[in-house]
Structure formats: structure tokens, C-alpha cells
Design an enzyme around this catalytic site. Structure first.
Site, mmCIF file in Angstrom:
data_model
loop_
_atom_site.group_PDB
_atom_site.id
_atom_site.type_symbol
_atom_site.label_atom_id
_atom_site.label_comp_id
_atom_site.label_asym_id
_atom_site.label_seq_id
_atom_site.Cartn_x
_atom_site.Cartn_y
_atom_site.Cartn_z
ATOM 1 C CB SER A 1 46.135 32.952 58.882
ATOM 2 O OG SER A 1 44.749 32.717 59.081
ATOM 3 C CE LYS B 1 45.343 35.816 64.035
ATOM 4 N NZ LYS B 1 45.311 37.103 63.279
ATOM 5 C CD GLU C 1 78.448 34.733 73.664
ATOM 6 O OE1 GLU C 1 78.494 34.636 72.432
ATOM 7 O OE2 GLU C 1 79.340 34.297 74.408
ATOM 8 C CE LYS D 1 86.464 30.412 73.069
ATOM 9 N NZ LYS D 1 86.523 31.832 72.961
ATOM 10 C CB THR E 1 79.765 54.974 87.023
ATOM 11 O OG1 THR E 1 81.043 55.502 87.375
ATOM 12 C CG2 THR E 1 78.899 54.872 88.274
ATOM 13 C CG HIS E 2 81.521 56.396 83.108
ATOM 14 N ND1 HIS E 2 80.904 57.197 82.183
ATOM 15 C CD2 HIS E 2 81.334 56.998 84.319
ATOM 16 C CE1 HIS E 2 80.387 58.256 82.795
ATOM 17 N NE2 HIS E 2 80.626 58.156 84.086
ATOM 18 C CG ASN F 1 36.266 40.880 60.337
ATOM 19 O OD1 ASN F 1 36.990 40.019 59.830
ATOM 20 N ND2 ASN F 1 35.686 41.838 59.636
ATOM 21 C CB SER G 1 85.479 26.259 71.134
ATOM 22 O OG SER G 1 86.207 26.275 69.920
HETATM 23 N N1 ARG Z 1 42.754 34.893 59.520
HETATM 24 C C1 ARG Z 1 42.150 36.165 59.729
HETATM 25 C C2 ARG Z 1 43.009 37.020 60.650
HETATM 26 O O1 ARG Z 1 43.815 36.480 61.301
HETATM 27 C C3 ARG Z 1 40.803 35.984 60.368
HETATM 28 C C4 ARG Z 1 39.856 37.086 60.081
HETATM 29 C C5 ARG Z 1 39.490 37.054 58.650
HETATM 30 N N2 ARG Z 1 38.444 37.995 58.330
HETATM 31 C C6 ARG Z 1 38.216 38.367 57.084
HETATM 32 N N3 ARG Z 1 37.264 39.168 56.886
HETATM 33 N N4 ARG Z 1 38.956 37.962 56.089
HETATM 34 O O2 ARG Z 1 42.890 38.220 60.698
#
Ligand code: ARG
Length: 457
Positions: free
Chosen positions: A23, A325, A290, A283, A155-156, A110, A277
Site C-alpha cells: 500500500s 485509503k 461542468e 465559444k 419551480t419546475h 492494525n 472550443s
Molecule cells: N497497509 C495496511 C492497511 O492499510 C496496514 C495494516 C496492515 N496490517 C496487517 N495486519 N496486515 O490496512
């Protein structure tokens, strides 16, 4: 590839498996939060005597050095480490030697990642709050100068009754104000410290969780270590809040796009926020509005992605959670960008008061007021409604607006009409008689603006 957990394994991880699992490409943005969390963890380990003062000081100094080196660009966060946690720990050991191996005592990745994300999101919510506040300030400044800029209300998407630009912008002021309050609610609920939850069952070390809570400025500690490592509710709340912000920006964008069209010409978007454009030289396109409208779908997508990831996950930590993430970071990046650009666009937009007022004048937006005029002279509302209906039909046939009719024409339709009908149905009267709190009338609008000014201080 460099791992923290090689001991139990006899084979090298396949490169593809390694990449799939890693990650660091996206969690490297958490390096400040990760190092801060580690420094606090070490200070606590020192306080309770798990580390000696000397060991603690060495590790803290090493971590501070890594932080400074990343900031200065001397140390690049490279992808041969699985995640930011492994990277920082490995660099620390490389930098200060064996004592660095004590950093992870009484901690798991964790609770570490749970902490890092919370620290990151707390800062992001503050940034978002500032961006929303800046947008509110721009809206309020515009409201102050447009309390008598008349325009049709719809409205509408059909002209309904006249209102003012201040009143119309005030509706968005309310929306973005609620967005701030929703973010602040989320902040309050998530402001609990998961550090010390360990892998999920706490730890046998006598960790002082109150101390880390104090140093990290959380308002409380988490009270269940399983939930501590596997709670992602606040990210879902955040994405939901962000989705609502985008929904508001998207509605506003849609109006600006309509107002900017040749048919309406209520506004002119500044050159700086328009694009041309490649083929049609005439334009000037509202691309920014948008794109803001378009990116709304992407932010909703992030919310759906995380809700779906979390659905059906057993307790406690599962690797699925690493998938929190990218959607969260992507949504945050885009919403911040949208808020920033949108505020700039609104601040520089030119409102064509002449066009708005002319549009409010044709389209029978004063028909309700003409009916109210009759009601005030004793005609029951339902009858008045019918009379004005016939009056409007007559106007359409004649190609006139209500104000253009002669008194004789008015009286042909109902003898109740008198000379004062003109005063009663002019734009100024229609708007400024509406002074129920929250309505566009100047008296009520001024009270509301004063209140908003107080709130924004
Ligand atoms: N990269 C992991 C996450 O974002 C970190 C935690 C990893 N923990 C594990 N037991 N593999 O969740």
C-alpha cells in the site's frame, strides 16, 4: 521487497503478490501522522519504563530525523517497502541501529494504521472547514450587495415568483453551513484514540493509553480494542459528508451553467474560469462548473466503494480495510480542489442584474401578488386565482405583461382592480412585501445577513 514479517516464511513472496499486497504507493502520504504516532508511542513506552530514557530519546531523535529528511527531500519514500509503517521502521533501524527495533513494542500495524488515518482525517476536516468558510464568506459578501438585485425564482425550472440574488445565494449559504456542521459532527464522533488496541486484543504491556490520548490531543480513548482497529465508520461518514458537499456544488454548478447560457445570460463566468472550443471560435464554455458537477459522481463512487468494502467484514482487522485509503484520498483531493476552484469562480463571476430583472418582469412572476391584491380587497383566494388565470391568458394573447395592461383592461376582467394595482404588482413590491423570516424581502433579508455575519466571525 523488504518486509517486517519474514521470520515465519520459507519462500520469497512473488513480485506480483508483493505489489498487489503493498500500500506504500498511496499510504506514503501518511508519513507525518505515522511518525507523530510513533514518537508519542515511544514517549509513552519511556514514561511507563518499557524503554529507558536513553533508548526513548534515541528513537525519538531518529524519528524526527526521518521526518526532516523526508520533508527536505533527502529521503525519498521508495516502493520497496510494503507500507509507510514498514518504511519508517526500516529507515529508523538503518539510521540508529538495534535500538530502533524496540519501536514496535506493544503495537500492531492494525492500531498504527487506525491511528494514522484518524490523525490525517482530523487535519483534513479542518482544511475542509476552512475552504467551506471561505466559500461562505464569498457568498455573504455577494448577498450584502444584492438584496435588491431582482431575479425570477423558479419551480419546475419555470418562472414562479420574483426574488433577489441575495435570497437565491442565501439558499446555498444554508447548504454549505450545514456541510460544515456535518463535518464537525463527524470530527467529534471520531476523535477517539485507537493506539493501544494492538492487533485487536490490546497488549500485555502496561501501556498508558491516557497519556498517548493526551499527547495526541484526542478527546477520549477507544473503549473496545476490536472496534478500535476495525472501525471505519468515520471514513464512511466523511465520504457521505463529502458527497453532500459535492451534491451542493453540483446543483450550484448546474445553475451557473444555465445562467451562463446564451438563453439566460444572467451571469458571465470570468475568462479565467472559462475555456474555449478547438473548433468553434465564438465559444466560452463553463468547463469548471461542468467538471465540478462531473466529479460529484466520482465522490459518490468512493462512498459506495467503501460501504461495499466494509459490508460483511468479520471482526476485527481484515486486509480489505486497506482499500479504505484510495477512495478517501481521492475524494478528499477532489473535493478540496472543487471547493477551491468553485469559490474562485463565484468570487469573479459577473452577475447581469439587467438581464435578471428583465427576466423577472416577463413571465408573470407577479401573478401571485396580483391574486393577493384581490384577496386583500375581499375576493376569496380561489376566485382570485381564477381571475388572475384569465388575466394571464389575456396577457399571453395580447403579448403583454401584467404591468403593461391599462386600468380599463384590468377592470374588464374584474371591477375590483383600481389604480393602486400597478404599485401592488411591481417587482419591488412583490419582493419587499415578503418579509416572513427567511423570505427575500429586504427587512427580513437584512436580519438574516446580520445573523450570518455573526456566525462567520
Ligand atoms: N497497509 C495496511 C492497511 O492499510 C496496514 C495494516 C496492515 N496490517 C496487517 N495486519 N496486515 O490496512
Amino acid at each position: 521487497m523488504a518486509q517486517l514479517w519474514g521470520g515465519r516464511f520459507t519462500k520469497e513472496t512473488d513480485q506480483l503478490v508483493y505489489d498487489f499486497n503493498a500500500s506504500i504507493s498511496f499510504d506514503k502520504r501518511l508519513y507525518r501522522q505515522d511518525i507523530k504516532g510513533s514518537i508519542v508511542h515511544v514517549k509513552m513506552l519511556t514514561k511507563v519504563g518499557i524503554l529507558t530514557a536513553d533508548e526513548g530519546a534515541k528513537i525519538v531523535k531518529g524519528l524526527e530525523g526521518i521526518w526532516a529528511d523526508i520533508e527536505s527531500g533527502k529521503l525519498k519514500i521508495t516502493h520497496e517497502y510494503e507500507d509507510i509503517h514498514s518504511f519508517v521502521e526500516a529507515k529508523l533501524i538503518a539510521e540508529i541501529g538495534d535500538v530502533g527495533k524496540k519501536l514496535h513494542t506493544g503495537r500492531s500495524r492494525n492500531d498504527q494504521v487506525a491511528l494514522d488515518m484518524k490523525l490525517y482525517i482530523r487535519e483534513e476536516i479542518q482544511t475542509l472547514d476552512g475552504l467551506l468558510q471561505a466559500l461562505l464568506q464569498v457568498l455573504l459578501d455577494l448577498m450584502k450587495v444584492h438584496t435588491t438585485s431582482y431575479m425570477p425564482g423558479f419551480t419546475h425550472l419555470q418562472k414562479a415568483q420574483p426574488t433577489t440574488l441575495a435570497h437565491h445565494l442565501g439558499a446555498y449559504f444554508e447548504m454549505f453551513k450545514r456541510d460544515r456542521s456535518r463535518l464537525s459532527d463527524t470530527y467529534k464522533r471520531m476523535d477517539t484514540n485507537p493506539l493501544g488496541s494492538g492487533a485487536f486484543a490490546g497488549t500485555t504491556y502496561p501501556l498508558d493509553r491516557a497519556y498517548t490520548t493526551e499527547l495526541l490531543e484526542f478527546s477520549s480513548v477507544t473503549y473496545n480494542s476490536m472496534d478500535g482497529v476495525s472501525d471505519r465508520d468515520y471514513l464512511i461518514e466523511l465520504l457521505s459528508n463529502l458527497s453532500i458537499v459535492m451534491m451542493h456544488l453540483s446543483r450550484f454548478s448546474e445553475e451557473i451553467i444555465i445562467w451562463n447560457s446564451n438563453e439566460y445570460q444572467f451571469v458571465e463566468i470570468d475568462d479565467e474560469f472559462s475555456t474555449g472550443s478547438s473548433i468553434m471560435p465564438q465559444k466560452k464554455n463553463p468547463d469548471i462548473a461542468e467538471l465540478v458537477r462531473g466529479k460529484t459522481g466520482r465522490v459518490y463512487g468512493s462512498l459506495m466503494a467503501l460501504l461495499t468494502t466494509m459490508k460483511g467484514l468479520p471482526l476485527a482487522y481484515n486486509k480489505d480495510m486497506q482499500e479504505d485509503k484510495e477512495p478517501v484520498f481521492d475524494a478528499l483531493d477532489n473535493v478540496k480542489l472543487c471547493l477551491h476552484l468553485f469559490t474562485g469562480m463565484v468570487a469573479t463571476i459577473k452577475f447581469r442584474q439587467d438581464k435578471m430583472e428583465a427576466s423577472a418582469k416577463n413571465g408573470f412572476t407577479n401573478a401571485t401578488d396580483a391574486a393577493d391584491y384581490l384577496v386583500n380587497r375581499g375576493v376569496p383566494f380561489r376566485d382570485a386565482h381564477g381571475i388572475i388565470g384569465r388575466l394571464v391568458l389575456y396577457c399571453i394573447e395580447q403579448g403583454k405583461s401584467i404591468d403593461d395592461l391599462t386600468l380599463a383592461e384590468f377592470q374588464e376582467i374584474s371591477p375590483v382592480f383600481a389604480e393602486d394595482i400597478y404599485q401592488a404588482v411591481c417587482l419591488e413590491t412583490c419582493v419587499n412585501m415578503r418579509n416572513t423570516l427567511g423570505a427575500p424581502g429586504q427587512v427580513s433579508m437584512k436580519k438574516v445577513i446580520e445573523r450570518y455575519e455573526e456566525e462567520l466571525k
